[in-house]
Structure formats: C-alpha cells, structure tokens
Design an enzyme around this catalytic site. Sequence first.
Site, PDB file in Angstrom:
ATOM      1  N   LEU B 215       0.801  -1.354   0.092  1.00 45.18           N
ATOM      2  CA  LEU B 215      -0.009   0.067  -0.112  1.00 45.18           C
ATOM      3  C   LEU B 215       0.759   1.393   0.055  1.00 45.18           C
ATOM      4  CD1 LEU B 215      -3.103   1.239   0.286  1.00 45.18           C
ATOM      5  CD2 LEU B 215      -2.786   1.258   2.467  1.00 45.18           C
ATOM      6  N   ASP B 216       0.600   2.221  -0.847  1.00 39.43           N
ATOM      7  CA  ASP B 216       1.177   3.384  -0.984  1.00 39.43           C
ATOM      8  C   ASP B 216       2.828   3.226  -1.260  1.00 39.43           C
ATOM      9  OD1 ASP B 216      -1.349   4.658  -0.652  1.00 39.43           O
ATOM     10  OD2 ASP B 216      -1.004   4.938   1.363  1.00 39.43           O
ATOM     11  N   GLU B 217       3.266   2.307  -1.700  1.00 39.03           N
ATOM     12  CA  GLU B 217       4.606   1.907  -1.863  1.00 39.03           C
ATOM     13  C   GLU B 217       5.102   1.829  -3.094  1.00 39.03           C
ATOM     14  OE1 GLU B 217       7.123   1.581   0.690  1.00 39.03           O
ATOM     15  OE2 GLU B 217       5.934   2.205   2.229  1.00 39.03           O
TER      16      GLU B 217
END
Lengths: 272, 272, 272, 272
Positions: B215-217
Amino acid sequence: MIILVQCKDQVGLVAAVSGALSIEHLNIVSLREYVDKAANLFFMRVEVEEERPAAILQQKLQVVLPSDAVIAVNPLPEKKIVVLVTKEYHCLGDILIRHYFGTLGASVQCVIGNHTLLEDICRRFDIPFHHVPYEEAGAEKELTALVDSYSPGYIVLAKFMRILSTTFVLRYSNRIINIHHSFLPAFAGAHPYKQAFERGVKLIGATAHFVTDQLDEGPIIAQQIIPVNHSVTTADMVKAGKEIETAVLAKALRLVFEDRVFVYRNKTVVFD
Amino acid sequence: MIILVQCKDQVGLVAAVSGALSIEHLNIVSLREYVDKAANLFFMRVEVEEERPAAILQQKLQVVLPSDAVIAVNPLPEKKIVVLVTKEYHCLGDILIRHYFGTLGASVQCVIGNHTLLEDICRRFDIPFHHVPYEEAGAEKELTALVDSYSPGYIVLAKFMRILSTTFVLRYSNRIINIHHSFLPAFAGAHPYKQAFERGVKLIGATAHFVTDQLDEGPIIAQQIIPVNHSVTTADMVKAGKEIETAVLAKALRLVFEDRVFVYRNKTVVFD
Amino acid sequence: MIILVQCKDQVGLVAAVSGALSIEHLNIVSLREYVDKAANLFFMRVEVEEERPAAILQQKLQVVLPSDAVIAVNPLPEKKIVVLVTKEYHCLGDILIRHYFGTLGASVQCVIGNHTLLEDICRRFDIPFHHVPYEEAGAEKELTALVDSYSPGYIVLAKFMRILSTTFVLRYSNRIINIHHSFLPAFAGAHPYKQAFERGVKLIGATAHFVTDQLDEGPIIAQQIIPVNHSVTTADMVKAGKEIETAVLAKALRLVFEDRVFVYRNKTVVFD
Amino acid sequence: MIILVQCKDQVGLVAAVSGALSIEHLNIVSLREYVDKAANLFFMRVEVEEERPAAILQQKLQVVLPSDAVIAVNPLPEKKIVVLVTKEYHCLGDILIRHYFGTLGASVQCVIGNHTLLEDICRRFDIPFHHVPYEEAGAEKELTALVDSYSPGYIVLAKFMRILSTTFVLRYSNRIINIHHSFLPAFAGAHPYKQAFERGVKLIGATAHFVTDQLDEGPIIAQQIIPVNHSVTTADMVKAGKEIETAVLAKALRLVFEDRVFVYRNKTVVFD
C-alpha cells in the site's frame, strides 16, 4: 514596535488590544491574529509605527487582557545565538556572511564544533570557535557549561550531526533550532537522501524545526522542496540539498529573529 | 515515431541504436538515455521525425542490440483506459474534460464507481458508468471481469478510496496508476491531511504512482507540493489538496501516455 | 570526461559521436542532445566514465564529424574568474564562501569594485581586491587592463551596478555573466523592484544572463521567481530579492562552470 | 459572516471595528488589515463565526467608522457570472466542472462565445450558450444587451481572444476578470508564447487581472509561472501554458468570489 499576545480565546481580545493602542495614539501598521479552535488558544502579533516605553505599554495591555495572557512588547530586542556545527559548511557560511554584513538579525556569540574543520572560517570572521568532541564522555556537560556562559537566546544547529540528550534539549526548550535534510515527516532519522534515492521520490526537501526530545519530531518552522528525477544520485541529492537546507534555515532564522513565530504544543504559528 | 529500449548496460548501446537509425535515414529529434549503475540497467527513449513500419524497424534494432533488450517501437499507439472512482469528482472531471476535447492522450473506455455519485457526469460525456459496490462479497470478481471486458492498457484510480486485492494488483502489474493525497512516503495510509494537520507541516502534496501490493509503496511517477501555514485546517487542506491532486495525476497520465515512463523494481525512469 | 559538440544539423551525428566513443571503449554515462530546427543547429553534451588524452579524442571525433563541428573535450578544465561588484554583498558573499570551501567550480582571481565597501570581506578570504572608480575618466581602460592581466575565462557581475561599454562587452563576448533583479524581460533597466511595486505584481524574480551590448537583452541562463503580495514594500522586495538573486546566480555559475551551457544567437541551450 | 472595510487611514480603525463586533458578542475568527501608506488607505477583512442581520450590523459599523468608509457586510452573497470564450476549452472546462459540482462559489448564468466551438460542452452542462460573432458590426451592442440581461456580478474572460471596447470595460469597471498567458508585464499583447520562445526565457507564466481600458495593464489578482528550457517549442509552451492558465484563473476566481480582493487605483489587496 512589536507586540505579541498569547492567551485563551474569548470574545473581545482584538478589541482590547487595538483599543489600548488607539488610546496611546499608536497606529497599527500590521496586525495578524490566529485562533486555534481545538486548543482554544489566541495568538496575535501587532506592529505599530511609533516607539513607547516597553514596560509601561506592557502594563497597560496587561490591564485590558485576561490574567493568563502572555504579552511581549519588543521581545528580546537583541537576539544572541550560539551555533553548533559538525563538518558541513553551507549553513554556517551563510550565517557568518549575514552576520558580518549586519543582516542576520542576531548576534553570533560563538560557534561550537565537534570537529575542527570549520574553525578557520570562524577565525576569518573573528567569531570564537570552540572544539567540543561530542563523542567523548563528559562532552555534553562541557557543552552545556560553554553554551550557558554565553546566555544565548537561541541555539542554532547548523548541520550539527549529533543527537543531543533530553537533558540538554529540555534545558533550552523551544530555543534550539535545527535544520533537517528532508521534508519531514518523510525520511526522519539518518541518511534521508539515501532513503529518498531508494524510495525513488521526485522531490527532496529540508525542514527547519525546534528541537524536542523526540528526534525529528519537533515543531516545524519552515520547509521547502526541490524537484529531482531518476538520474539524481544520492551524492547529487546531498549537493542539491545543501542549497535548500541553507535557504530553509535562513528563512526560519529570519522568522524567529523577527518575532514572527509562536511555539505551542507541537506546532508553530508563523505570522510571515 | 518513438523508440524505447531497456536492457543490461554495456558499452556501445547508444551507438548501436543511433547507427541503425542513421542507416534508415531517420533524424533523431530527441534522445534521452539513463544508466542505473546499481541495477546495471540501460534505458533509452528516442524520437525520430519520420515514420517507418514499426515491425520492420523493431527487427532491425533487435539485430544490433543484445538479446535481453526490450524494444518498443511506437508502443501502445492507442491507450485504452478504465477509470475507478469513489465520490470525489476533481480528478475524474479533469480526465473527462481532456478526453472530450481530445487532449488526454488516451481513450476512456468506462468509469467504474463503488458509489453512484459520479454516474451523472459520465452520462453527460457519453462515457459508460458501472456501479460496483466494492464492499460486497464477490465485488472484486465482478470488477475484474468488467475491467477485462474492456482490455484496457491502464487502470486509473482517480480517487478510488478502496484497497485493491493483491490478486487484482498483480493481474495489472505496472498498469494501475493511483493518486495519493500526500507527498509520499510522508503520510501513507488513511487520512493524510489529518496527519499533516496534526504534525503541523508547512507543505502538503500529492503523489501519482503505480500500484503494487504494498500500500502506497509503488513506484512514484510524479509528485508536487503546495505551501500551507498554521491557519490551514484539515478541511482547507482537503480543498487545496484537490487542486494539487488533479494537477499531479494529469501530469503523470501525460507522461505515461506519451511513453515517457519506464518502470523497474520500485522505481521509474521519467524522460520528461 | 565531458564532450561538447555544436554543428549544423544532419542525420547521423549522434551515431557518429557515440560510435567513435564505443570504439574507444568509453561508456556513456549521460548524453543530452538538442536540435534547434529554426536555426538548423545541433548541440550535444556527453559524459563518459573513463579518462582519455583529450587532444587525441578530439582528433578522432573531428574525423567522424562535419568540418564545421565545434568540438570541446574537457573544455576549460580550470575556470578562472574575475568578479565585479559595487556595494551589495549577497552574491559576492555566496561566491566567496563556495570558493573558500572548494565547491564553486572556478578559481576567483580577484574582485574589482567601483566602491571599497566589499574590500574587507575579500581580504578576509585572501582574495585580491581592486578599487576602480568606474565613474572617472579612463576607468574602463584601467578595468580592461586589470581584467586582462588575470586572463579570466569568465567575468561575473555580482551586483555590479554600472553599464559596461560595448567595447568591453564585445571583448569578452559570451563570457560576462550578470544577475539582473527581475524576471526579464519584465522590468529591464533601473529600479526593477520599484517598477514591480508600482505595477502591483504578485511575483518578483531574478535572471542570470550573458551580457551583450543590448542592456538586459543577453541570452538567459537561469531565472526564478518568488511570490509577493500587496503588503510587500519596495524595500521588502529588495530584501527578498537578494535571496533569489543569490540563488539564481549560483545556479547559473554552476551550470556554466560544469560546461552545461551553449550560447548561440540570443539564446542558451542548458543541459542541466 | 464577512465584513469588508475600506477608508482613509487613521488611528483607531481596528479598535473601532473590533470594539463594535465585541459589543455584539461576535467572535473574530480571522482578521486581516493593510494600510497603503502612499495612498493613505486602510483595508480590512474580518470573518466572524456567528450570523447577524447584515443591514443592522452595517449600520452599527457605520456609526463607529469615518463617513468615507466603504463597508460591506456579507457582500454579494450569491455571485452571478457570465463567461466569455473564443475557442480554447481549458479554462471554461474547469469552470463548468466546478460549477456542476457546486464548488465554484458563483452561479454561471451563461457562456457567450464569438465562435460556436464550445457550445456543445455548455449544452452538456445545461448552461445557456450564446453566439455573438464579435467581428461583426453591432456585435458589442448585442454583447452588452446580452450581458446586462443576466445582471452578472462579474464577467469572466475565459480565453476570450478579442479586445473589448473602452465603453464596455468602463460599464463593468472592476468586474471583468481576464486570464493573460504571460507573467505580466512581460509579453503583454498578442502571442506571448511566441515572444517568450524568441526571447529564450527559462520560465513562462499566466496572470489573472481585472480588465481596464489599458490592454493587459489592469490590476493583477494572481499570477504564477512554470519553468521551461531550450527544448520547449512555442507549441509546447501553448500546451504547458494551458495548465498554468487554468490554475491561475481558478485561483483568482476563488479569491474574488470569497470576497478576499480589494481593487483600488491599479492594484489589488488580496487577503488570501
């Protein structure tokens, strides 16, 4: 002259201050106020054209304001600072040049380094330099004594790459200003440019903040970024970062030295 | 026409490609190359003025380049996209306007929403809208079938506020583009503006990135910030953030649709 | 090492250069090229990792390139500069600090001032300072002789507030770099901040450019702006302007000293 | 509610207003004031939390302020606007999307175009579109009648590429907002991007301003720039310029519609 007010919020605070100034025939040149609703706190910064005896004006304002009000009339007219450095020159160089030409807004009492690399540049500007090898036992005691001997209003960490103890930080609460080489809270801790490179970000930045006992968690005064792209190596970032670090610290110092910054809880109010 | 090359780095790659183009009497208008030293990878984007049959040119380049070289001549000439939304309109509105006026660089096949709030705006632009209530069991299966039925080149998450499953993300690897409302890696996860307000930052931002199962990486394509001050509430940030989110997603889509972005490991090379 | 090429555009130039470098087993780290279609001119900057004897490589490139090609292999490896100043310290201070710490990318031969205000700061850095009262008859002859005696590669006008004669400018064609305190072409000539204040602009800026015999009309190397609002007085602009002037001149000097700037007609190509 | 005050400067104005509000038990949420020393003019914008009958509050303020004071309590609560366009869609598209989703802060009465290209997009949003071929005799009379029939508070020139007559401009004095595609005063007049390309600038911009009878000379509300380099053609600038034009006009409209802009002489005071 400059008047700062901080107190619990209530109706009539602006009227109270501006009324008192009007009675003194003081013309308001600039007025900024802010209410933190959640904290129920009121902050105000007023500039008036004329000068009056500070103590008397302070008394007159005290009368019309709530008893919890913290009032400062022309606070700290002459800021004394101590600068802590390690090896990097860019922030210190900028401070020394501004100081030499009388535009820093503060008086540099001395520079303290945990290395001696920046001693010569200080000597050239006739600024006392002290070498305190921070790694050694007893160093912080020595540092504290040294700093105290100058009674500085603020301590500026101009790329001081050591972590100060909680004792030291609390001793100079809200008076230690640091420049961190990332747009906090991204890349807190060590090697932010290496972290930034590995994450592949498209911008890097710098953050000037007051130091608290939570590393890189203190109230932020100013921050700014520059764009980068894939071809920028960690070494390039370090180089480019120096420019933005210098600019952000210079801005933060100007804001603090012009009495434009209130600190409370973990935040700042900046009337820029 | 546009030529993209990605392969292991070695001496002579630029010479090989530019030599082959020169033999074809193709004049190089723009050439960008980058070598990731750590990964030992070579990336190149060339624009030439004239047109040639893509398949034949690709073959000629294959001959002069190493066998591991990934070559694309005029890749994906017509990009088809599917847009996923929830309730916020700003990114979708921008995409629809650009699409309507023929400047998006891609063809919007349909919009899929887990709410119906944005159905009417799609209808006004004659774009099919599908409601897939993502919260319900079987929704992702329905979503996958729906997306697949359009065979899109890219899936754009234009403020789609649900977390997609690893299965879905891997199915469209490096083809899902998201806009996150913070300057990542700061404030990953939910409620970045609330986090930003509480931290008292002096800038907020937005990040467009490819979606991975972290996530969000995922690999960042574009990011930008705007300055804020103490008086900016979380609600103000949400409002101001919409402007920067719209701008950053628009930029990222332009870069991707113009074949200016390579993705590898967790990074992008962007020849803007 | 760095290779610069400028010549009339034709098919095969990139192939010729990259082919020659490949034969020498030189690995291209960075390659930038640009074709000015209107002028039919080709510009190229290549960085290779390894070192070779410059004269020999230059010869090998000459063989494969058109006869009009201007080729420079590791041009001007040690840049010598002369700095001209009047009274303002900010740009000079920045140059002296960078020079002292070895990060300017050039060697400051001397500083020449038409006032003596900045003599002391030069002395502190062991840089020769010459006072040439530019207002007096014969001053430019004296200035020319003085500059010539140092054989500088570039002359930097670090807030030199006098207009140089056409004779002087042509003598050092494309080698005089000036910082102008506006975002040219807005507010050319004297008192740009006063002009900016009166016009009520919402941004002010600075422009670094090569000096030609047309005042403030020379090829632009770098420019940048900062936002201002109604409350910013002319005096405030002067103060804020110093920051942006310093930053823009520093950037322009870095670009020039790293051989990233081509000058032709009234333009620059900047491979930053 | 919002209170605006403009009058000749004198001691006690802030006290007068804040005192009157305090008596009404109105809590000041935001207070901004500015004194133009040269013009001897005082400007003030106050936001209070609670609502009171506007007419009564206006009267109470009138009593405590000088007779020349222009006071507005909740000015123009519902802004009506007429939008003028030619062929370019980007600013209009942005306005229509915001209007449709209720975030424009104004009500679009109609769109008037001197071409019909943008009629369809208006129809899709149920906004009346009128075609007034501005080149023809009598067109301005027709335009004036049409505009008047909607009684708009403001007229927005969203890329209206015709010059309005002095009569028209004076009729709607300080109520016509234009977006110009350069950072004025640079590149006033026609073809700013062509001018910018030829001058070789390193940044391009956009300016939103009130229209006066002096072409491109009216009071500036907002302006912003984006960096460009040598490789950016005039066509590229036009494309990139659309993004910044859209953003700057959107910002200016927000500021005006939120009653944050005072206009006087040839300047604006913007309490943003």
